[in-house]
Scaffold this active site. Structure first.
Site, PDB file in Angstrom:
ATOM      1  N   PRO A   1       0.828  -1.223   0.000  1.00  8.56           N
ATOM      2  CA  PRO A   1       0.000   0.000   0.000  1.00  8.56           C
ATOM      3  C   PRO A   1       0.858   1.267   0.000  1.00  8.56           C
ATOM      4  O   PRO A   1       2.012   1.267   0.447  1.00  8.56           O
ATOM      5  CB  PRO A   1      -0.778  -0.116   1.320  1.00  8.56           C
ATOM      6  N   TYR A   2       0.230   2.315  -0.496  1.00  5.71           N
ATOM      7  CA  TYR A   2       0.820   3.651  -0.462  1.00  5.71           C
ATOM      8  C   TYR A   2      -0.218   4.567   0.184  1.00  5.71           C
ATOM      9  O   TYR A   2      -1.361   4.630  -0.271  1.00  5.71           O
ATOM     10  CB  TYR A   2       1.148   4.136  -1.872  1.00  5.71           C
TER      11      TYR A   2
END
Lengths: 82, 82, 82, 82, 82, 82
Positions: free
Chosen positions: B2-3
């Site tokens: 994830p970012y």
């Protein structure tokens, strides 16, 4: 609840300014918020606007930085005048 | 992998601070990384978190900048007290 | 008035799911909003959270797409077992 | 008319530099613009590239800030050598 | 060469529409481009506008998804009427 | 640990394609990751690339949507030929 992000180069666009002025920021924020209300009925209270000023050497167009791009444009314009 | 991007206004939220403190940044990074592991099983090693602090005059809500918005809220609160 | 953007690959992380489930989205939104209140005192009413699910072939890491990256990891793990 | 945003930590990656150098920025902008032309036929004149340098304490990975993450890596490497 | 990103929830805001209509998108793009010209002198030819429509269950406010937030608002409004 | 976001209009740029092809996505991811390694020494394993394809009617330039902008360009080109 719209979210709007405006990115512009950090530079003056009115006499004497070296960056976006507080008045310009206020006008952008008001203008975008009004637009979203007029076009989509979004209440300004739930519209967020974030303005990012980006250093000119960090912005690229035409494969070069903005200062170099403008220099190329100036040279092209001068070339046409000759 | 994830970012996560967290944008907050640049201002102090604890006594004596004029910006997000290093401790708060660490707590945000740890908290978000833990959350993504707990909810989705994402290993923290592959979670990126980027915190952006935005100058208050660059953030708009209610059609005005944050400082002006807060001023309006204070005046409204004072008006009610009268 | 924080703005948080969470990007994850579009894939199931619990049995039977092919994407982030509604329950996971709710947990992410609640978790991030709570975190910003606990760490910085930000009221959840003024925190926006936007979740983007990104197709796995549109996400790259290690110079390849996520599906290819995972395949490489599997092959490396199998290689170690031999 | 592609738009590309590159985020890197603000730190030197060549001797004597404490941040991304002007030469590196120019190389990133040219490289990305060329890539979009080669792969997709996008003319560089209509490709925008924006580089964001993010303070290391504002970037998280592994549940900690980048400086702490690197410290952990160094300690792990030293541990293996013993 | 400004870049503007507008994020709104994917839902109809005019009768019969289940999403932002083509006319609304055109009005947003024209309105934002005009605004940047009027306020900062930016030529529309070099202004990019990208509109993202976000599924309502992917947008959070008040610690819950938008559909749940609206439900809470309706219930609060009905409670006041009783 | 760079993060790169590439936004392009959703349209085919090679014969028979109506969108960015898997091969093009792979080439963009590899190309950007290689570039960050060559220019800044960033290991591809820690570079994330996210590609967003944006519907053409959601992308504006010149104050109009991309389809309308292209139509204007075609008409201008035809006008010159007359």
């Amino acid at each position: 609840m719209p979210y709007v992000n405006i990115k512009v180069t950090r530079e003056g666009t009115v006499p004497g300014a070296a960056a976006t002025t507080p008045e310009q920021k206020m006008a952008l924020i008001k203008g975008v918020s009004d637009l979203l209300f007029e076009v989509m009925g979004k209440p300004p209270q739930s519209t967020f606007v974030v303005i990012d000023e980006v250093d000119m050497e960090n912005w690229g167009v035409g494969g070069v930085t903005v200062p170099e791009y403008r220099q190329q444009e100036r040279e092209a314009a001068e070339g046409k005048l000759k």
